[in-house]
Design a protein around this motif. Structure first.
Motif, PDB file in Angstrom:
ATOM      1  N   THR A 143       0.711  -1.149   0.032  1.00  0.00           N
ATOM      2  CA  THR A 143       0.087   0.245  -0.053  1.00  0.00           C
ATOM      3  C   THR A 143       0.689   1.146   0.097  1.00  0.00           C
ATOM      4  N   LYS A 144       1.984   1.275   0.720  1.00  0.00           N
ATOM      5  CA  LYS A 144       2.969   2.273   0.787  1.00  0.00           C
ATOM      6  C   LYS A 144       3.568   2.541  -0.397  1.00  0.00           C
ATOM      7  N   MET A 145       3.905   1.454  -1.115  1.00  0.00           N
ATOM      8  CA  MET A 145       4.740   1.592  -2.276  1.00  0.00           C
ATOM      9  C   MET A 145       3.723   2.144  -3.469  1.00  0.00           C
ATOM     10  N   TYR A 146       2.623   1.767  -3.624  1.00  0.00           N
ATOM     11  CA  TYR A 146       1.689   2.079  -4.463  1.00  0.00           C
ATOM     12  C   TYR A 146       1.263   3.591  -4.505  1.00  0.00           C
ATOM     13  N   ASN A 147       1.253   3.919  -3.099  1.00  0.00           N
ATOM     14  CA  ASN A 147       0.842   5.352  -2.978  1.00  0.00           C
ATOM     15  C   ASN A 147       2.013   6.191  -3.492  1.00  0.00           C
ATOM     16  N   LEU A 148       3.154   5.896  -3.224  1.00  0.00           N
ATOM     17  CA  LEU A 148       4.387   6.455  -3.730  1.00  0.00           C
ATOM     18  C   LEU A 148       4.676   6.607  -5.119  1.00  0.00           C
ATOM     19  N   LEU A 149       4.267   5.311  -5.652  1.00  0.00           N
ATOM     20  CA  LEU A 149       4.248   5.349  -7.121  1.00  0.00           C
ATOM     21  C   LEU A 149       3.315   6.307  -7.890  1.00  0.00           C
ATOM     22  N   ALA A 150       2.030   6.449  -7.229  1.00  0.00           N
ATOM     23  CA  ALA A 150       1.283   6.982  -7.600  1.00  0.00           C
ATOM     24  C   ALA A 150       1.414   8.616  -7.635  1.00  0.00           C
ATOM     25  N   LYS A 151       2.411   9.000  -6.636  1.00  0.00           N
ATOM     26  CA  LYS A 151       2.713  10.362  -6.427  1.00  0.00           C
ATOM     27  C   LYS A 151       4.141  10.834  -7.414  1.00  0.00           C
ATOM     28  N   ASN A 152       4.969   9.880  -7.671  1.00  0.00           N
ATOM     29  CA  ASN A 152       5.942  10.164  -8.397  1.00  0.00           C
ATOM     30  C   ASN A 152       6.178   9.803  -9.865  1.00  0.00           C
ATOM     31  N   GLY A 153       5.056   9.447 -10.271  1.00  0.00           N
ATOM     32  CA  GLY A 153       4.856   8.880 -11.724  1.00  0.00           C
ATOM     33  C   GLY A 153       5.084   7.623 -12.084  1.00  0.00           C
ATOM     34  N   PRO A 159      14.391   6.876  -5.485  1.00  0.00           N
ATOM     35  CA  PRO A 159      14.961   6.706  -4.267  1.00  0.00           C
ATOM     36  C   PRO A 159      14.156   6.343  -3.059  1.00  0.00           C
ATOM     37  N   GLU A 160      12.832   6.862  -3.034  1.00  0.00           N
ATOM     38  CA  GLU A 160      12.029   6.595  -1.814  1.00  0.00           C
ATOM     39  C   GLU A 160      11.542   5.164  -1.920  1.00  0.00           C
ATOM     40  N   ILE A 161      11.363   4.713  -3.166  1.00  0.00           N
ATOM     41  CA  ILE A 161      10.816   3.557  -3.534  1.00  0.00           C
ATOM     42  C   ILE A 161      11.944   2.410  -3.005  1.00  0.00           C
ATOM     43  N   VAL A 162      12.980   2.588  -3.457  1.00  0.00           N
ATOM     44  CA  VAL A 162      14.112   1.717  -2.991  1.00  0.00           C
ATOM     45  C   VAL A 162      14.326   1.482  -1.615  1.00  0.00           C
ATOM     46  N   ALA A 163      14.131   2.819  -0.808  1.00  0.00           N
ATOM     47  CA  ALA A 163      14.401   2.825   0.750  1.00  0.00           C
ATOM     48  C   ALA A 163      13.539   1.904   1.214  1.00  0.00           C
ATOM     49  N   LEU A 164      11.774   2.319   0.631  1.00  0.00           N
ATOM     50  CA  LEU A 164      11.010   1.692   1.195  1.00  0.00           C
ATOM     51  C   LEU A 164      11.087   0.069   1.251  1.00  0.00           C
ATOM     52  N   GLU A 219      18.279  -9.915  -2.046  1.00  0.00           N
ATOM     53  CA  GLU A 219      17.398  -8.749  -2.675  1.00  0.00           C
ATOM     54  C   GLU A 219      18.056  -7.462  -2.150  1.00  0.00           C
ATOM     55  N   MET A 220      18.242  -7.226  -1.130  1.00  0.00           N
ATOM     56  CA  MET A 220      18.697  -5.871  -0.594  1.00  0.00           C
ATOM     57  C   MET A 220      19.933  -5.161  -1.041  1.00  0.00           C
ATOM     58  N   ASN A 221      20.877  -6.343  -1.125  1.00  0.00           N
ATOM     59  CA  ASN A 221      22.012  -6.024  -1.762  1.00  0.00           C
ATOM     60  C   ASN A 221      21.812  -5.718  -3.312  1.00  0.00           C
ATOM     61  N   LYS A 222      21.114  -6.373  -4.069  1.00  0.00           N
ATOM     62  CA  LYS A 222      20.819  -6.253  -5.540  1.00  0.00           C
ATOM     63  C   LYS A 222      20.422  -4.790  -5.728  1.00  0.00           C
ATOM     64  N   LYS A 223      19.401  -4.433  -4.828  1.00  0.00           N
ATOM     65  CA  LYS A 223      18.624  -3.084  -4.862  1.00  0.00           C
ATOM     66  C   LYS A 223      19.572  -1.855  -4.500  1.00  0.00           C
ATOM     67  N   MET A 224      20.423  -2.339  -3.657  1.00  0.00           N
ATOM     68  CA  MET A 224      21.672  -1.089  -3.401  1.00  0.00           C
ATOM     69  C   MET A 224      22.433  -0.775  -4.325  1.00  0.00           C
ATOM     70  N   ASP A 225      22.730  -1.985  -5.050  1.00  0.00           N
ATOM     71  CA  ASP A 225      23.823  -1.720  -6.137  1.00  0.00           C
ATOM     72  C   ASP A 225      23.407  -1.634  -7.332  1.00  0.00           C
ATOM     73  N   ARG A 226      22.111  -1.738  -7.508  1.00  0.00           N
ATOM     74  CA  ARG A 226      21.625  -1.596  -9.006  1.00  0.00           C
ATOM     75  C   ARG A 226      21.576  -0.083  -9.301  1.00  0.00           C
ATOM     76  N   GLN A 227      21.833   0.353 -10.503  1.00  0.00           N
ATOM     77  CA  GLN A 227      21.657   1.618 -11.141  1.00  0.00           C
ATOM     78  C   GLN A 227      20.565   2.052 -11.417  1.00  0.00           C
ATOM     79  N   GLN A 228      20.211   3.244 -11.985  1.00  0.00           N
ATOM     80  CA  GLN A 228      18.919   3.552 -12.329  1.00  0.00           C
ATOM     81  C   GLN A 228      18.481   3.111 -13.556  1.00  0.00           C
ATOM     82  N   SER A 229      17.349   2.407 -13.802  1.00  0.00           N
ATOM     83  CA  SER A 229      17.094   1.576 -14.948  1.00  0.00           C
ATOM     84  C   SER A 229      16.578   2.558 -16.075  1.00  0.00           C
ATOM     85  N   THR A 230      16.830   2.168 -17.026  1.00  0.00           N
ATOM     86  CA  THR A 230      16.299   2.714 -18.388  1.00  0.00           C
ATOM     87  C   THR A 230      15.745   1.911 -19.354  1.00  0.00           C
TER      88      THR A 230
END
Length: 315
Positions: A143-153, A159-164, A219-230
């Motif tokens: 619920t928190k993630m989809y609320n953030l996704l709705a706000k940031n497009g 960054p806020e999604i990765v942190a969540l 998965e946490m390590n992967k998310k921390m190392d992953r560059q911004q996707s395109t």
């Protein structure tokens, strides 16, 4: 009665004496079971009055103790009857004792089945508790993630999604660690025979929890190392935009020319700065503009008058 001076082989016993002996065994068993039943009912009622639910651990422990007591009483009675049976010679008296012995063994077996059912209910309850807890935690974070996704497009690597997501995985691992401890305690104190189906069920639960924790850490390590996707570009590659390309290769320069209220930005290739080169560039610019829109000046003036330039101020 039996002669204690003999080994009991081929002895007989008169029916009246046998009846008295069987009655004594039965009376002792009934007395113990009656007290056990009374204690159970009293404690059960007290728990209900205090607000304890029927499917709670306290109720389950109470029933388990009740059944264990009955099994112990059956064992004592069976032992006494078995001794008597073994000392009797073949005949109707021995058959009668054998019938009562079989009946007690059947009652004991049923009590053991009931006890296994109570012990298995511990597994079922802990499974349900863990499943509900983890599901509700996941729903909360979704619920928190989809609320953030709705706000940031809809940017999932914001960054806020990765942190969540990192917080979610960490929280999940903490909960899993708590349930691992509960499964371990149940394995050690639940009375399950090592290697039995119930024992293996608990053991596999513990191994699955360990695997899920390792998966979450990865998965946490992967998310921390992953560059911004395109879109449609493999991870690890950075897309270079037009400006980066031009400036990095130093093939073009950006020049800003201003006159009055008009400012023009022009990207030009490397030139020596000679006046003739500049004249060629400005002549080409003028020719291109006129070719594409011969009424450019008139159109521009009309747009300004229509207040299309928000910062336009005739004064």
């Amino acid at each position: 009665m039996l002669d204690p001076a003999t080994d009991g082989t081929n002895q007989t016993i008169d029916y009246e004496s046998l009846g008295e002996l069987l009655q004594k065994y039965s009376s002792d068993l009934n007395k113990k079971q009656s007290k056990n039943e009374t204690d159970y009912q009293v404690n059960h009622a007290r728990l209900l009055i205090s607000g304890v639910r029927e499917d709670s651990k306290q109720m389950r422990d109470l029933m388990e103790q009740y059944l264990r007591n009955n099994i112990k009483f059956f064992n004592e009675a069976i032992k006494n009857l078995q001794n008597t049976y073994d000392m009797l010679a073949d005949g109707p008296e021995k058959d009668e004792v054998g019938a009562q012995l079989d009946n007690l063994k059947q009652l004991q077996s049923q009590a053991e089945v009931d006890l296994d059912r109570v012990k298995n209910s511990k597994i079922s309850e802990l499974e349900r508790q863990m499943s509900d807890d983890l599901d509700l935690t996941q729903i909360d974070y979704d619920t928190k993630m989809y609320n953030l996704l709705a706000k940031n497009g809809g940017t999932e690597d914001a960054p806020e999604i990765v942190a969540l997501n990192q917080t979610r995985l960490s929280d999940m691992n903490s909960k899993l660690a708590g349930y691992y401890a509960k499964w371990t305690d149940l394995l050690n104190t639940g009375g399950f025979v090592q290697g039995s189906d119930e024992w293996m069920t608990i053991w596999k639960k513990m191994q699955t929890i360990g695997m899920e924790q390792s998966k979450n850490v990865a998965e946490m390590n992967k998310k921390m190392d992953r560059q911004q996707s395109t879109f449609n570009v493999p991870n690890g590659l950075k897309v270079m935009d037009y400006f980066d390309y031009m400036t990095q290769n130093n093939t073009h320069k950006s020049v800003m020319v201003g006159a009055g209220n008009v400012t023009v930005h022009v990207n030009i290739d490397n030139m020596t700065g000679d006046t003739k080169d500049v004249e060629k560039m400005t002549s080409a610019l003028e020719s291109t503009l006129k070719k594409n829109n011969s009424n450019l000046v008139t159109q521009f003036a009309s747009d300004v008058k229509a207040n299309m330039g928000s910062s336009y101020n005739p004064n």
